[in-house]
Design an enzyme around this catalytic site. Structure first.
Site, PDB file in Angstrom:
ATOM      1  N   LYS A 206      27.433  36.291  32.326  1.00 59.96           N
ATOM      2  CA  LYS A 206      27.808  35.332  31.453  1.00 59.96           C
ATOM      3  C   LYS A 206      26.834  34.245  30.848  1.00 59.96           C
ATOM      4  O   LYS A 206      26.330  33.828  31.836  1.00 59.96           O
ATOM      5  CB  LYS A 206      29.367  34.831  31.608  1.00 59.96           C
ATOM      6  CG  LYS A 206      30.445  36.105  31.223  1.00 59.96           C
ATOM      7  CD  LYS A 206      31.636  35.809  31.417  1.00 59.96           C
ATOM      8  CE  LYS A 206      32.496  37.051  31.193  1.00 59.96           C
ATOM      9  NZ  LYS A 206      34.195  36.908  31.606  1.00 59.96           N
ATOM     10  N   ARG A 241      34.963  41.786  38.500  1.00 61.06           N
ATOM     11  CA  ARG A 241      34.439  42.585  37.218  1.00 61.06           C
ATOM     12  C   ARG A 241      33.024  42.346  37.009  1.00 61.06           C
ATOM     13  O   ARG A 241      32.654  41.061  36.615  1.00 61.06           O
ATOM     14  CB  ARG A 241      35.474  42.312  36.079  1.00 61.06           C
ATOM     15  CG  ARG A 241      34.784  43.042  34.886  1.00 61.06           C
ATOM     16  CD  ARG A 241      35.881  42.846  33.770  1.00 61.06           C
ATOM     17  NE  ARG A 241      35.400  43.655  32.291  1.00 61.06           N
ATOM     18  CZ  ARG A 241      34.432  43.255  31.624  1.00 61.06           C
ATOM     19  NH1 ARG A 241      33.597  42.353  31.737  1.00 61.06           N
ATOM     20  NH2 ARG A 241      34.214  44.253  30.472  1.00 61.06           N
TER      21      ARG A 241
HETATM   22  N1  HH2 Z   1      35.314  39.485  30.267  1.00 60.05           N
HETATM   23  C1  HH2 Z   1      34.796  40.296  29.465  1.00 60.05           C
HETATM   24  C2  HH2 Z   1      35.261  41.478  28.690  1.00 60.05           C
HETATM   25  N2  HH2 Z   1      36.538  41.652  29.502  1.00 60.05           N
HETATM   26  N3  HH2 Z   1      38.195  41.309  31.081  1.00 60.05           N
HETATM   27  C3  HH2 Z   1      38.619  40.742  32.016  1.00 60.05           C
HETATM   28  N4  HH2 Z   1      39.838  40.930  32.722  1.00 60.05           N
HETATM   29  N5  HH2 Z   1      38.056  39.432  32.511  1.00 60.05           N
HETATM   30  C4  HH2 Z   1      36.767  39.234  32.171  1.00 60.05           C
HETATM   31  O1  HH2 Z   1      36.336  37.999  32.273  1.00 60.05           O
HETATM   32  C5  HH2 Z   1      36.268  39.860  30.959  1.00 60.05           C
HETATM   33  C6  HH2 Z   1      36.879  40.981  30.482  1.00 60.05           C
HETATM   34  C7  HH2 Z   1      33.361  40.093  28.443  1.00 60.05           C
HETATM   35  O2  HH2 Z   1      32.464  40.772  29.106  1.00 60.05           O
HETATM   36  P1  HH2 Z   1      31.476  42.095  28.447  1.00 60.05           P
HETATM   37  O3  HH2 Z   1      32.705  43.213  28.524  1.00 60.05           O
HETATM   38  O4  HH2 Z   1      30.338  42.306  29.388  1.00 60.05           O
HETATM   39  O5  HH2 Z   1      31.031  41.828  27.234  1.00 60.05           O
HETATM   40  P2  HH2 Z   1      31.584  42.057  25.662  1.00 60.05           P
HETATM   41  O6  HH2 Z   1      32.987  41.397  25.523  1.00 60.05           O
HETATM   42  O7  HH2 Z   1      30.570  41.392  24.960  1.00 60.05           O
HETATM   43  O8  HH2 Z   1      31.600  43.593  25.490  1.00 60.05           O
END
Ligand code: HH2
Length: 265
Positions: A206, A241
């Site tokens: 992040k 995660r």
């Molecule tokens: N962060 C993201 C997405 N889902 N779910 C939980 N429970 N906790 C988190 O911190 C979290 C989440 C954001 O990350 P990512 O899926 O890699 O990116 P994007 O939202 O751009 O798909």
């Protein structure tokens, strides 16, 4: 007695625009291959998402989100535990029908969908201030740790009363939070753990980690991602995660098996 290990959830974004792996797994076959690779690396859960919720992201139409995720969930279910990362009720329902057994809900609002799906379906309730298009504009809290904890505990209690048996609460690192807010939540993760609900934490790759490491680009944040996942696990997180499953599993083994066993010897 074998230690109860925190779960490692591997991220699988079937999106064109996720901040880290956007566009890499948009093709269903490539996505399934990557999901199986994450499982082979030791992921306890593979988290399939069809909508980016990064800062500035625009919502995706429900039919498109469903089209992206359902075939992938279907192909992975039965080979690894699958969660569906969505805030859209119909997508959660379709993914559960396809075999997902956890709803990872960044809106913390889908407990009724999870309860209606019956026993065996878990729910991750994540805290977010505002909505992705504008959430990073000017996040403010009276007391970020107390505010987030209060919100999550209330949601967990409502979900439990509605009949959801398996619940995690997640502080939502980076979701309507400055770097200082994120660090405060990590520093006081123990206060969230002490609330008595299993805690899930996602720091992987992040933006605030880039800021902490002299501006490291998103693909160059492995070390701070592992360090913060290790911090979270040692502070009592029940689930982390992550994008980088193998090194997180290695860190978990070191922390909870090798070091713990050496200390007990
Ligand atoms: N962060 C993201 C997405 N889902 N779910 C939980 N429970 N906790 C988190 O911190 C979290 C989440 C954001 O990350 P990512 O899926 O890699 O990116 P994007 O939202 O751009 O798909």
């Amino acid at each position: 007695m074998a230690p109860v290990l925190p779960l490692v959830m591997g991220v699988l974004n079937v999106t064109p625009d996720s901040f880290s792996d956007g566009g890499r797994w948009l093709d269903a076959e490539a996505a399934v291959g990557h999901g199986l690779a994450l499982a082979a690396e030791g992921a306890d859960v593979v988290d399939v998402g069809g909508e980016s919720t990064r800062p500035g992201a625009e919502p995706v139409a429900e039919a498109e989100e469903r089209r992206r995720v359902v075939p992938v969930v279907e192909a992975l279910a039965g080979r690894v535990r699958v969660s569906i990362d969505t805030r859209t009720p119909a997508v959660a329902e379709a993914a559960i029908a396809a075999g997902a057994t956890i709803v990872n809900d960044v809106s913390a609002a889908l407990f009724d969908v999870v309860a209606a799906a019956g026993p065996g379906i878990g729910w991750v309730a994540m805290h977010m201030q505002g909505q992705p298009p504008t959430m990073q504009a000017d996040p403010r809290y009276v007391d970020v740790v107390a505010d987030v904890r209060q919100f999550l505990v209330t949601r967990a209690e409502v979900a439990r009363a509605a009949g959801v048996a398996e619940i995690w609460i997640d502080p939502g690192i980076g979701f309507g939070k400055t770097a200082a807010h994120n660090l405060m939540l990590l520093r006081h993760l123990g206060a969230l753990v002490a609330a008595g609900w299993p805690v899930s934490v996602g720091t992987s790759r992040k933006g605030f980690l880039g800021g902490l490491t002299g501006g490291a680009a998103v693909d160059d944040r492995l070390e701070p991602s592992i360090a913060t996942a290790a911090w979270a696990m040692l502070r009592g997180a029940a689930l982390v995660r992550v994008h980088d499953v193998a090194p997180t599993i290695a860190a978990r083994r070191l922390l909870f098996e090798d070091v713990a066993e050496a200390a007990a010897a």
